[in-house]
Design a protein around this motif. Structure first.
Motif, PDB file in Angstrom:
ATOM      1  N   GLN A   1      36.885  47.696  51.937  1.00 30.64           N
ATOM      2  CA  GLN A   1      36.220  48.404  53.002  1.00 30.64           C
ATOM      3  C   GLN A   1      37.169  49.330  53.751  1.00 30.64           C
ATOM      4  O   GLN A   1      36.763  50.392  54.187  1.00 30.64           O
ATOM      5  CB  GLN A   1      35.591  47.416  53.969  1.00 30.64           C
ATOM      6  CG  GLN A   1      34.309  46.832  53.446  1.00 30.64           C
ATOM      7  CD  GLN A   1      33.670  45.933  54.492  1.00 30.64           C
ATOM      8  OE1 GLN A   1      34.314  45.516  55.437  1.00 30.64           O
ATOM      9  NE2 GLN A   1      32.397  45.657  54.297  1.00 30.64           N
ATOM     10  N   GLU A   2      38.425  48.913  53.891  1.00 31.75           N
ATOM     11  CA  GLU A   2      39.408  49.775  54.555  1.00 31.75           C
ATOM     12  C   GLU A   2      39.614  51.058  53.773  1.00 31.75           C
ATOM     13  O   GLU A   2      39.715  52.128  54.363  1.00 31.75           O
ATOM     14  CB  GLU A   2      40.734  49.033  54.717  1.00 31.75           C
ATOM     15  CG  GLU A   2      40.761  48.033  55.840  1.00 31.75           C
ATOM     16  CD  GLU A   2      42.120  47.379  55.970  1.00 31.75           C
ATOM     17  OE1 GLU A   2      43.144  48.075  55.757  1.00 31.75           O
ATOM     18  OE2 GLU A   2      42.148  46.185  56.280  1.00 31.75           O
ATOM     19  N   ARG A   3      39.679  50.919  52.459  1.00 36.13           N
ATOM     20  CA  ARG A   3      39.864  52.106  51.613  1.00 36.13           C
ATOM     21  C   ARG A   3      38.676  53.052  51.747  1.00 36.13           C
ATOM     22  O   ARG A   3      38.844  54.267  51.834  1.00 36.13           O
ATOM     23  CB  ARG A   3      40.065  51.678  50.166  1.00 36.13           C
ATOM     24  CG  ARG A   3      40.343  52.833  49.258  1.00 36.13           C
ATOM     25  CD  ARG A   3      40.615  52.406  47.855  1.00 36.13           C
ATOM     26  NE  ARG A   3      40.855  53.583  47.044  1.00 36.13           N
ATOM     27  CZ  ARG A   3      40.887  53.578  45.743  1.00 36.13           C
ATOM     28  NH1 ARG A   3      40.730  52.463  45.078  1.00 36.13           N
ATOM     29  NH2 ARG A   3      41.101  54.694  45.072  1.00 36.13           N
ATOM     30  N   ALA A   4      37.481  52.505  51.754  1.00 31.50           N
ATOM     31  CA  ALA A   4      36.280  53.329  51.891  1.00 31.50           C
ATOM     32  C   ALA A   4      36.251  54.015  53.254  1.00 31.50           C
ATOM     33  O   ALA A   4      35.869  55.188  53.360  1.00 31.50           O
ATOM     34  CB  ALA A   4      35.032  52.476  51.685  1.00 31.50           C
ATOM     35  N   ALA A   5      36.668  53.298  54.290  1.00 32.17           N
ATOM     36  CA  ALA A   5      36.696  53.886  55.634  1.00 32.17           C
ATOM     37  C   ALA A   5      37.731  55.003  55.714  1.00 32.17           C
ATOM     38  O   ALA A   5      37.479  56.052  56.318  1.00 32.17           O
ATOM     39  CB  ALA A   5      36.989  52.806  56.673  1.00 32.17           C
ATOM     40  N   ALA A   6      38.904  54.794  55.110  1.00 34.23           N
ATOM     41  CA  ALA A   6      39.949  55.827  55.099  1.00 34.23           C
ATOM     42  C   ALA A   6      39.476  57.051  54.325  1.00 34.23           C
ATOM     43  O   ALA A   6      39.698  58.190  54.752  1.00 34.23           O
ATOM     44  CB  ALA A   6      41.235  55.271  54.501  1.00 34.23           C
ATOM     45  N   GLN A   7      38.810  56.823  53.199  1.00 36.04           N
ATOM     46  CA  GLN A   7      38.281  57.924  52.387  1.00 36.04           C
ATOM     47  C   GLN A   7      37.232  58.703  53.180  1.00 36.04           C
ATOM     48  O   GLN A   7      37.228  59.941  53.187  1.00 36.04           O
ATOM     49  CB  GLN A   7      37.673  57.390  51.085  1.00 36.04           C
ATOM     50  CG  GLN A   7      37.130  58.458  50.167  1.00 36.04           C
ATOM     51  CD  GLN A   7      38.211  59.342  49.573  1.00 36.04           C
ATOM     52  OE1 GLN A   7      39.355  58.929  49.404  1.00 36.04           O
ATOM     53  NE2 GLN A   7      37.845  60.571  49.265  1.00 36.04           N
ATOM     54  N   ALA A   8      36.359  58.005  53.869  1.00 33.67           N
ATOM     55  CA  ALA A   8      35.321  58.660  54.672  1.00 33.67           C
ATOM     56  C   ALA A   8      35.946  59.478  55.801  1.00 33.67           C
ATOM     57  O   ALA A   8      35.486  60.585  56.100  1.00 33.67           O
ATOM     58  CB  ALA A   8      34.349  57.621  55.224  1.00 33.67           C
TER      59      ALA A   8
END
Length: 143
Positions: free
Chosen positions: A1-8
């Motif tokens: 989820q952290e990776r997805a948030a950083a990507q977003a």
């Protein structure tokens, strides 16, 4: 989820930077084509560096008469194409690739063009100055 948030967050920064520069980028209508051209494994991506406030672009160079191409993976909007062309071909063609037997491809002798889709869906081709930064030229094209 952290990776997805950083990507977003990175995508939101890029979208904001493109809006400020009035540079719309449309989504691909074909997902497989999008993945091939700018997907995670393609080596091509548009991204924003917030520390320098610059958008970075992939650049595809086509040489139709030689049926050849080159790919610049990362070009900051403040860079000039001339700098890239000097590295690739030299000022007088002294670094020309093997396919350029006549050394016609000297950095200063090349006229770059950009091709993009117009608002009505047609293709538009415009010349670029190789000695001017890329970003301001892109912004002027859409106005």
């Amino acid at each position: 989820q952290e990776r997805a948030a950083a990507q977003a967050a990175m995508e939101a920064e890029l979208a904001s930077a493109l809006r400020r520069r009035q540079l719309p980028i449309s989504d691909f209508t074909d997902e497989s084509l999008r993945l091939q051209c700018v997907g995670e494994n393609s080596g091509a991506r548009v991204w924003f560096d917030s520390t320098t406030d610059e958008v970075h672009w992939p650049v595809l160079l086509l040489y139709p008469e030689a049926s050849m191409s080159d790919f610049i993976q990362d070009m900051a909007e403040g860079q000039t194409l001339l700098g890239q062309l000097l590295e690739m071909f030299g000022a007088r063609g002294e670094l020309s690739p093997p396919w350029d037997h006549q050394r016609k491809y000297a950095a200063g002798a090349l006229q770059p063009y950009i091709c993009f889709e117009s608002v009505d869906g047609g293709s538009v081709v415009r010349p670029l100055r190789s000695d001017a930064p890329l970003g301001p030229q892109l912004a002027r094209l859409r106005r």
